[in-house]
Design an enzyme around this catalytic site. Sequence first.
Site, PDB file in Angstrom:
ATOM      1  N   THR A 104      -6.947  -8.665  27.987  1.00 49.54           N
ATOM      2  CA  THR A 104      -6.158  -8.793  26.656  1.00 49.54           C
ATOM      3  C   THR A 104      -6.057 -10.367  26.297  1.00 49.54           C
ATOM      4  O   THR A 104      -6.335 -11.213  27.126  1.00 49.54           O
ATOM      5  CB  THR A 104      -4.630  -8.244  26.759  1.00 49.54           C
ATOM      6  OG1 THR A 104      -3.977  -8.190  25.481  1.00 49.54           O
ATOM      7  CG2 THR A 104      -3.840  -9.143  27.705  1.00 49.54           C
ATOM      8  N   ASN A 105      -5.719 -10.506  24.942  1.00 49.43           N
ATOM      9  CA  ASN A 105      -5.433 -11.804  24.403  1.00 49.43           C
ATOM     10  C   ASN A 105      -4.182 -11.701  23.578  1.00 49.43           C
ATOM     11  O   ASN A 105      -3.602 -12.735  23.140  1.00 49.43           O
ATOM     12  CB  ASN A 105      -6.466 -12.552  23.658  1.00 49.43           C
ATOM     13  CG  ASN A 105      -7.694 -12.983  24.362  1.00 49.43           C
ATOM     14  OD1 ASN A 105      -7.490 -13.636  25.326  1.00 49.43           O
ATOM     15  ND2 ASN A 105      -8.711 -12.951  23.897  1.00 49.43           N
ATOM     16  N   ASN A 106      -3.343 -10.372  24.004  1.00 49.07           N
ATOM     17  CA  ASN A 106      -2.030 -10.275  23.577  1.00 49.07           C
ATOM     18  C   ASN A 106      -1.104 -11.032  24.239  1.00 49.07           C
ATOM     19  O   ASN A 106      -0.587 -10.549  25.368  1.00 49.07           O
ATOM     20  CB  ASN A 106      -2.026  -8.835  23.318  1.00 49.07           C
ATOM     21  CG  ASN A 106      -0.636  -8.332  22.758  1.00 49.07           C
ATOM     22  OD1 ASN A 106       0.515  -9.239  23.031  1.00 49.07           O
ATOM     23  ND2 ASN A 106      -0.580  -7.095  21.688  1.00 49.07           N
ATOM     24  N   LEU A 107      -0.330 -11.813  23.785  1.00 48.34           N
ATOM     25  CA  LEU A 107       0.445 -12.839  24.664  1.00 48.34           C
ATOM     26  C   LEU A 107       1.723 -12.024  24.803  1.00 48.34           C
ATOM     27  O   LEU A 107       2.331 -12.385  25.806  1.00 48.34           O
ATOM     28  CB  LEU A 107       0.577 -14.212  23.866  1.00 48.34           C
ATOM     29  CG  LEU A 107      -0.420 -15.173  23.755  1.00 48.34           C
ATOM     30  CD1 LEU A 107      -0.041 -16.225  23.067  1.00 48.34           C
ATOM     31  CD2 LEU A 107      -1.155 -15.228  25.053  1.00 48.34           C
ATOM     32  N   LYS A 157       1.974  -8.814  25.647  1.00 43.27           N
ATOM     33  CA  LYS A 157       1.593  -7.880  26.535  1.00 43.27           C
ATOM     34  C   LYS A 157       1.772  -8.755  27.999  1.00 43.27           C
ATOM     35  O   LYS A 157       2.139  -8.378  28.990  1.00 43.27           O
ATOM     36  CB  LYS A 157       0.355  -7.124  26.507  1.00 43.27           C
ATOM     37  CG  LYS A 157       0.433  -6.119  25.469  1.00 43.27           C
ATOM     38  CD  LYS A 157      -1.176  -5.494  25.652  1.00 43.27           C
ATOM     39  CE  LYS A 157      -1.288  -4.220  24.396  1.00 43.27           C
ATOM     40  NZ  LYS A 157      -2.449  -3.654  24.576  1.00 43.27           N
ATOM     41  N   ASP A 196      -4.393   0.772  27.426  1.00 40.46           N
ATOM     42  CA  ASP A 196      -4.288   1.130  25.941  1.00 40.46           C
ATOM     43  C   ASP A 196      -2.770   1.823  26.072  1.00 40.46           C
ATOM     44  O   ASP A 196      -2.525   2.507  26.943  1.00 40.46           O
ATOM     45  CB  ASP A 196      -5.423   1.881  25.949  1.00 40.46           C
ATOM     46  CG  ASP A 196      -5.455   2.187  24.226  1.00 40.46           C
ATOM     47  OD1 ASP A 196      -5.180   1.294  23.447  1.00 40.46           O
ATOM     48  OD2 ASP A 196      -5.902   3.183  23.846  1.00 40.46           O
ATOM     49  N   SER A 197      -2.315   1.799  24.761  1.00 42.44           N
ATOM     50  CA  SER A 197      -0.887   2.228  24.655  1.00 42.44           C
ATOM     51  C   SER A 197      -0.809   2.616  23.278  1.00 42.44           C
ATOM     52  O   SER A 197      -1.391   2.107  22.545  1.00 42.44           O
ATOM     53  CB  SER A 197       0.162   1.430  25.240  1.00 42.44           C
ATOM     54  OG  SER A 197       0.061   0.143  24.580  1.00 42.44           O
ATOM     55  N   ASP A 247       8.585  -1.302  18.406  1.00 41.71           N
ATOM     56  CA  ASP A 247       9.685  -1.423  19.011  1.00 41.71           C
ATOM     57  C   ASP A 247      11.201  -1.178  18.130  1.00 41.71           C
ATOM     58  O   ASP A 247      12.119  -0.646  18.600  1.00 41.71           O
ATOM     59  CB  ASP A 247       9.967  -2.673  19.920  1.00 41.71           C
ATOM     60  CG  ASP A 247       8.923  -2.729  20.973  1.00 41.71           C
ATOM     61  OD1 ASP A 247       8.367  -1.513  21.371  1.00 41.71           O
ATOM     62  OD2 ASP A 247       8.842  -3.862  21.593  1.00 41.71           O
ATOM     63  N   ARG A 303       4.788   0.679  29.373  1.00 38.95           N
ATOM     64  CA  ARG A 303       3.890  -0.239  30.117  1.00 38.95           C
ATOM     65  C   ARG A 303       4.612  -0.690  31.405  1.00 38.95           C
ATOM     66  O   ARG A 303       3.857  -0.928  32.531  1.00 38.95           O
ATOM     67  CB  ARG A 303       3.842  -1.533  29.277  1.00 38.95           C
ATOM     68  CG  ARG A 303       2.620  -2.635  29.694  1.00 38.95           C
ATOM     69  CD  ARG A 303       2.397  -3.501  28.741  1.00 38.95           C
ATOM     70  NE  ARG A 303       1.677  -2.863  27.544  1.00 38.95           N
ATOM     71  CZ  ARG A 303       2.272  -2.845  26.437  1.00 38.95           C
ATOM     72  NH1 ARG A 303       3.357  -3.464  26.283  1.00 38.95           N
ATOM     73  NH2 ARG A 303       1.596  -2.578  25.349  1.00 38.95           N
TER      74      ARG A 303
END
Length: 192
Positions: free
Chosen positions: A9-12, A14, A70-71, A152, A178
């Site tokens: 990932t590059n999703n900071l 997460k 994956d969510s 959220d 998660r």
Amino acid sequence: MSSKLVFATNNLHKLEEVNAMLNGAFELLTLEQIGCDVDIPETGETFEENAGQKSWYVYNNYNMNCFGDDSGLVVDALNGEPGVYSARYSGTRDHDKNIDLLLKKLEGKENRAARFKAVISLVLGGKEHLFEGTVEGTIRHARSGTDGFGYDPIFQADGYTITFAEMGMDEKNAISHRGRAVEKLVNFLKTQ
């Protein structure tokens, strides 16, 4: 086993959530840190397939142990939508547009039951292991809270009176989809 693991990932957001749960047990490397600038395709029709595409891509191309996730949000009244398309539900990655579309589709529907589901695919030494976490809840009629990301602000977990976006990270991680999947991943890694 090496204490370095690639998180595909590059999703900071997460990365921050998972790092908080790992509590320093492993050094997580992002795709950017290993020099992977490919937008790994998510063409699967299930969370399991999409998570596996990410972890296998890194393992096969960089020869590094990796996990990908994956969510998404699964809404009963919408036959499971947005599901695997949660991040791009509105055709963009814009969280507000995705929420707006979801709320519009739920207008007039009494059943607002939903769940967040996360699947983690860990490829370790050429073998895949899957870990799943879910949290049941309902979709609020309007946004509430400023923390978190994605859906959220409109998701209220069963047994709570606040949304995920109104919770602190520790509280959310303790019950989130998660969080539950990562807990299973961490427990597994401790046995390796």
